[in-house]
Design an enzyme around this catalytic site. Structure first.
Site, PDB file in Angstrom:
ATOM      1  N   GLY A 164      48.300  40.781  42.396  1.00 17.65           N
ATOM      2  CA  GLY A 164      48.063  39.632  43.496  1.00 17.65           C
ATOM      3  C   GLY A 164      47.182  40.472  44.387  1.00 17.65           C
ATOM      4  O   GLY A 164      47.432  40.242  46.393  1.00 17.65           O
ATOM      5  N   GLY A 165      46.694  41.407  44.698  1.00 13.83           N
ATOM      6  CA  GLY A 165      46.109  42.332  46.056  1.00 13.83           C
ATOM      7  C   GLY A 165      46.870  43.065  46.690  1.00 13.83           C
ATOM      8  O   GLY A 165      46.168  43.834  47.436  1.00 13.83           O
ATOM      9  N   LYS A 201      38.357  52.933  38.194  1.00 13.88           N
ATOM     10  CA  LYS A 201      36.703  52.588  38.144  1.00 13.88           C
ATOM     11  C   LYS A 201      37.346  51.789  39.130  1.00 13.88           C
ATOM     12  O   LYS A 201      37.677  50.438  38.581  1.00 13.88           O
ATOM     13  CB  LYS A 201      36.297  52.657  37.229  1.00 13.88           C
ATOM     14  CG  LYS A 201      34.689  52.397  37.580  1.00 13.88           C
ATOM     15  CD  LYS A 201      34.162  53.744  38.387  1.00 13.88           C
ATOM     16  CE  LYS A 201      32.491  53.192  38.218  1.00 13.88           C
ATOM     17  NZ  LYS A 201      31.720  54.106  39.247  1.00 13.88           N
ATOM     18  N   ILE A 203      35.015  47.903  39.454  1.00 13.02           N
ATOM     19  CA  ILE A 203      34.151  47.280  38.718  1.00 13.02           C
ATOM     20  C   ILE A 203      34.021  46.385  40.001  1.00 13.02           C
ATOM     21  O   ILE A 203      34.164  45.691  40.653  1.00 13.02           O
ATOM     22  CB  ILE A 203      35.180  45.854  37.477  1.00 13.02           C
ATOM     23  CG1 ILE A 203      35.398  47.372  36.732  1.00 13.02           C
ATOM     24  CG2 ILE A 203      33.881  45.251  36.792  1.00 13.02           C
ATOM     25  CD1 ILE A 203      35.140  47.486  35.952  1.00 13.02           C
ATOM     26  N   HIS A 208      37.513  37.174  36.476  1.00 14.47           N
ATOM     27  CA  HIS A 208      38.924  36.731  36.024  1.00 14.47           C
ATOM     28  C   HIS A 208      38.902  35.724  35.093  1.00 14.47           C
ATOM     29  O   HIS A 208      38.837  35.116  35.061  1.00 14.47           O
ATOM     30  CB  HIS A 208      39.923  36.766  37.523  1.00 14.47           C
ATOM     31  CG  HIS A 208      41.246  36.325  36.845  1.00 14.47           C
ATOM     32  ND1 HIS A 208      42.065  37.101  38.155  1.00 14.47           N
ATOM     33  CD2 HIS A 208      41.611  36.111  36.355  1.00 14.47           C
ATOM     34  CE1 HIS A 208      43.091  36.439  37.193  1.00 14.47           C
ATOM     35  NE2 HIS A 208      43.104  35.859  36.382  1.00 14.47           N
ATOM     36  N   GLU A 288      46.505  42.438  34.064  1.00 17.01           N
ATOM     37  CA  GLU A 288      47.978  42.267  34.127  1.00 17.01           C
ATOM     38  C   GLU A 288      48.680  41.347  33.182  1.00 17.01           C
ATOM     39  O   GLU A 288      47.336  40.484  32.321  1.00 17.01           O
ATOM     40  CB  GLU A 288      48.281  41.663  35.420  1.00 17.01           C
ATOM     41  CG  GLU A 288      48.052  42.326  36.681  1.00 17.01           C
ATOM     42  CD  GLU A 288      47.991  41.776  37.931  1.00 17.01           C
ATOM     43  OE1 GLU A 288      48.793  40.688  37.773  1.00 17.01           O
ATOM     44  OE2 GLU A 288      47.792  42.121  39.178  1.00 17.01           O
ATOM     45  N   ASN A 290      51.250  38.517  32.995  1.00 17.70           N
ATOM     46  CA  ASN A 290      51.766  37.440  33.196  1.00 17.70           C
ATOM     47  C   ASN A 290      53.160  36.790  32.565  1.00 17.70           C
ATOM     48  O   ASN A 290      52.648  35.818  31.300  1.00 17.70           O
ATOM     49  CB  ASN A 290      51.351  36.358  33.831  1.00 17.70           C
ATOM     50  CG  ASN A 290      50.320  36.354  34.957  1.00 17.70           C
ATOM     51  OD1 ASN A 290      50.824  37.352  35.335  1.00 17.70           O
ATOM     52  ND2 ASN A 290      49.045  36.105  35.019  1.00 17.70           N
ATOM     53  N   ARG A 292      55.553  34.592  32.140  1.00 18.48           N
ATOM     54  CA  ARG A 292      55.582  32.750  32.765  1.00 18.48           C
ATOM     55  C   ARG A 292      54.462  31.929  32.251  1.00 18.48           C
ATOM     56  O   ARG A 292      53.331  32.354  32.308  1.00 18.48           O
ATOM     57  CB  ARG A 292      55.302  33.087  33.771  1.00 18.48           C
ATOM     58  CG  ARG A 292      54.072  33.491  34.854  1.00 18.48           C
ATOM     59  CD  ARG A 292      54.584  33.212  36.329  1.00 18.48           C
ATOM     60  NE  ARG A 292      52.709  32.939  37.115  1.00 18.48           N
ATOM     61  CZ  ARG A 292      52.331  34.130  37.030  1.00 18.48           C
ATOM     62  NH1 ARG A 292      52.393  35.255  37.216  1.00 18.48           N
ATOM     63  NH2 ARG A 292      50.963  33.736  38.130  1.00 18.48           N
ATOM     64  N   VAL A 295      50.143  27.734  36.802  1.00 19.94           N
ATOM     65  CA  VAL A 295      50.165  26.963  37.649  1.00 19.94           C
ATOM     66  C   VAL A 295      49.131  26.193  36.619  1.00 19.94           C
ATOM     67  O   VAL A 295      48.870  25.255  36.891  1.00 19.94           O
ATOM     68  CB  VAL A 295      49.344  27.353  39.105  1.00 19.94           C
ATOM     69  CG1 VAL A 295      49.127  25.510  39.886  1.00 19.94           C
ATOM     70  CG2 VAL A 295      50.773  27.602  40.320  1.00 19.94           C
TER      71      VAL A 295
HETATM   72  C1  MV4 Z   1      40.587  45.004  40.439  1.00 23.39           C
HETATM   73  C2  MV4 Z   1      39.403  44.941  40.541  1.00 23.39           C
HETATM   74  C3  MV4 Z   1      37.698  45.771  40.870  1.00 23.39           C
HETATM   75  N1  MV4 Z   1      38.305  47.299  39.558  1.00 23.39           N
HETATM   76  N2  MV4 Z   1      40.114  46.510  39.018  1.00 23.39           N
HETATM   77  C4  MV4 Z   1      42.854  42.080  41.995  1.00 23.39           C
HETATM   78  C5  MV4 Z   1      44.141  41.696  41.687  1.00 23.39           C
HETATM   79  C6  MV4 Z   1      44.693  42.328  40.825  1.00 23.39           C
HETATM   80  N3  MV4 Z   1      45.331  41.899  40.192  1.00 23.39           N
HETATM   81  C7  MV4 Z   1      43.755  42.753  40.418  1.00 23.39           C
HETATM   82  N4  MV4 Z   1      42.278  42.372  41.607  1.00 23.39           N
HETATM   83  C8  MV4 Z   1      41.646  43.187  41.120  1.00 23.39           C
HETATM   84  N5  MV4 Z   1      41.488  44.466  40.617  1.00 23.39           N
HETATM   85  C9  MV4 Z   1      39.243  47.421  38.923  1.00 23.39           C
HETATM   86  N6  MV4 Z   1      39.522  48.079  38.493  1.00 23.39           N
HETATM   87  C10 MV4 Z   1      38.988  44.115  41.888  1.00 23.39           C
HETATM   88  C11 MV4 Z   1      40.398  42.800  41.912  1.00 23.39           C
HETATM   89  C12 MV4 Z   1      40.007  41.849  42.318  1.00 23.39           C
HETATM   90  C13 MV4 Z   1      40.349  40.249  41.561  1.00 23.39           C
HETATM   91  C14 MV4 Z   1      40.919  40.841  40.561  1.00 23.39           C
HETATM   92  C15 MV4 Z   1      40.723  38.693  40.315  1.00 23.39           C
HETATM   93  C16 MV4 Z   1      40.521  38.056  40.685  1.00 23.39           C
HETATM   94  C17 MV4 Z   1      40.141  38.220  42.031  1.00 23.39           C
HETATM   95  C18 MV4 Z   1      39.719  39.053  42.652  1.00 23.39           C
HETATM   96  C19 MV4 Z   1      39.435  39.733  43.767  1.00 23.39           C
HETATM   97  C20 MV4 Z   1      39.226  40.665  44.458  1.00 23.39           C
HETATM   98  C21 MV4 Z   1      39.709  42.061  43.331  1.00 23.39           C
END
Ligand code: MV4
Length: 444
Positions: A164-165, A201, A203, A208, A288, A290, A292, A295
């Site tokens: 969740g960031g 790295k 991306i 998503h 990841e 989840n 559970r 939503v």
């Molecule tokens: C990343 C990424 C880009 N590159 N990992 C956001 C929350 C967490 N679950 C992982 N996230 C991200 N991981 C790499 N190597 C970009 C994100 C990301 C993101 C991922 C899914 C949905 C929305 C996002 C918004 C900002 C960053």
């Protein structure tokens, strides 16, 4: 089969779970904080037990109070819904110790998937594609600088206890590493009491896309295709849809197979989600898992005509799943209706709903605990309703969603309905042309 299920949650998901229990002939116990005494789950459950004051830590997060409620009412299982205690290892374990079936993942599965570096190592070992990066945790700033050079900038550093960031930083060049490393560590320590960091790295402009999976106690696993959750703001999803407009039959086949590998690698019991990032070349990477119900499970239910809560309950009771995968032929979209002002930085807008009128008709579903005269308490998540449409094609689903949004009247509070109306008219959205960056530039 269970005789009585306690629902350790509130709001629309508590109501959603009660509905399925009723259809299965299972008695229900609602638990509620004093802020929720007039809520629909409390009215519709067979029994209701007050578990504390409005503040979540003393009610919906109080393991002792919830277990006491289950013992008093003789519940033989607990459904945690999403959020709150749904991915709490200790809660899953304490339920086990009390002879109450936790309708969710086993404690060790929650622990291993909750620690993101461990989850990633498990997936690499299982042959699930992962983003190139550190092997396990990065031990020091010096180590981070050496590894980032090998990975090649930009890199992303992530808290292993995160998701969740939180505790996540994008590092574009070496000279920024020290400050970002220190702030990520600090944020992770404060938020999770665990400052372990791993590196990948970065991306750029990914999508998503997540795969719904199920596994039973007998080693069977299946997937139910994908959901596209790229329309997010500050890691809060706003709209979800299935199928993803970016998906191809071949990619779905391969992502589904990877998700099954992930499920089997942890002997997963229950329904769950394997989240992937998909880059512009349609290469996909495990992000990841989840453990559970989510939503957005609703859109999958609509396209496969299947009750995922019922499936959860059946799996928890030891029933077998067929093991066949689902490749739906319909299109579903969900708009999350939040009590927030979309024209004022999505600021929460709790309070009294003075007028409530919901849309209906073919292919329209609403999951909500809201009604005319209901007061949304300020203490919890601001999502008050999920508007879901299902149609033959994406184009028809968007037209249906526009029509349903136009019929949806909620007065007395601000909601995200007008935001969704603008989004459903946006050319890029309508063309399926969006990534997780969409909301950073969307003007409405
Ligand atoms: C990343 C990424 C880009 N590159 N990992 C956001 C929350 C967490 N679950 C992982 N996230 C991200 N991981 C790499 N190597 C970009 C994100 C990301 C993101 C991922 C899914 C949905 C929305 C996002 C918004 C900002 C960053």
């Amino acid at each position: 089969m269970f005789k009585k299920i306690l629902i350790a949650n509130r709001g629309e998901i508590a109501l959603r779970i009660i509905r399925t229990c009723k259809e299965m002939g299972i008695k229900t116990v609602a638990v509620y904080s004093t802020a929720d005494k007039d809520s629909l789950p409390v009215r519709f459950a067979d029994e209701a037990v007050c578990i504390g004051p409005p503040v979540s830590s003393k009610s919906y997060l109080s393991i002792a109070n919830i277990i006491a409620a289950a013992e008093i009412t003789n519940a033989d299982a607990i459904h945690p819904g999403y959020g709150f205690l749904s991915e709490n290892e200790k809660f899953s374990e304490i339920c086990q110790q009390h002879g109450i079936k936790f309708i969710g993942a086993l404690p060790e599965q929650i622990r291993n998937m909750g620690d993101k570096a461990t989850a990633k190592a498990t997936m690499i070992a299982a042959g699930v594609p992962c983003i190139p990066g550190s092997v396990g945790l990065v031990e020091s700033l010096e180590d981070a600088i050496v590894q980032a050079k090998q990975i090649v900038y930009p890199v992303i550093i992530k808290a292993t206890a995160g998701g969740g960031g939180k505790g996540m930083r994008i590092v574009w060049k070496e000279e920024d590493m020290e400050a970002l490393w220190n702030s990520a560590k600090q944020e992770a320590a404060a938020a999770f009491g665990n400052d372990g960091i791993y590196m990948e790295k970065y991306i750029e402009e990914p999508r998503h896309i997540e795969i719904q999976i199920a596994g039973d106690q007998h080693g069977n696993a299946c997937h139910m295709s994908e959901r596209d959750c790229s329309i997010q703001r500050r890691h809060q999803k706003l709209v979800e849809e299935t199928p993803s407009p970016f998906m191809t039959d071949d990619l779905r086949q391969r992502m589904g197979e990877a998700a099954i590998k992930a499920t089997k690698a942890v002997n997963y019991e229950g329904v769950g989600t394997v989240e992937f990032l998909v880059d512009k070349n349609r290469d996909f990477y495990f992000m990841e898992m989840n453990t559970r119900i989510q939503v957005e499970h609703t859109i999958t239910e609509e396209v496969i005509n299947f009750d995922l809560i019922k499936e959860q309950i059946k799996i928890a009771a030891g029933e077998k799943i067929s093991g066949k995968n689902y490749f739906p032929q319909l299109h579903a979209i969900q708009c999350r209706i939040n009590a927030e002002d979309p024209f004022n930085d999505f600021r929460p807008s709790p309070g009294l709903i003075t007028t409530y009128h919901c849309p209906g008709g073919h292919g329209v579903r609403i999951d909500t605990h809201a009604y005319s005269g209901y007061t949304i308490p300020p203490n919890y998540d601001s999502m008050i309703s999920k508007l879901i449409v299902v149609a033959q094609t994406r184009e028809e689903a968007i037209l249906k969603m526009r029509r349903a949004l136009d019929e949806y009247i909620i007065e007395g509070i601000k909601t995200t309905i007008p935001f969704h109306q603008k989004l459903m008219m946006n050319e890029d959205f309508c063309n399926g042309n969006f990534t997780t960056k969409f909301m950073e530039t969307f003007e409405y």
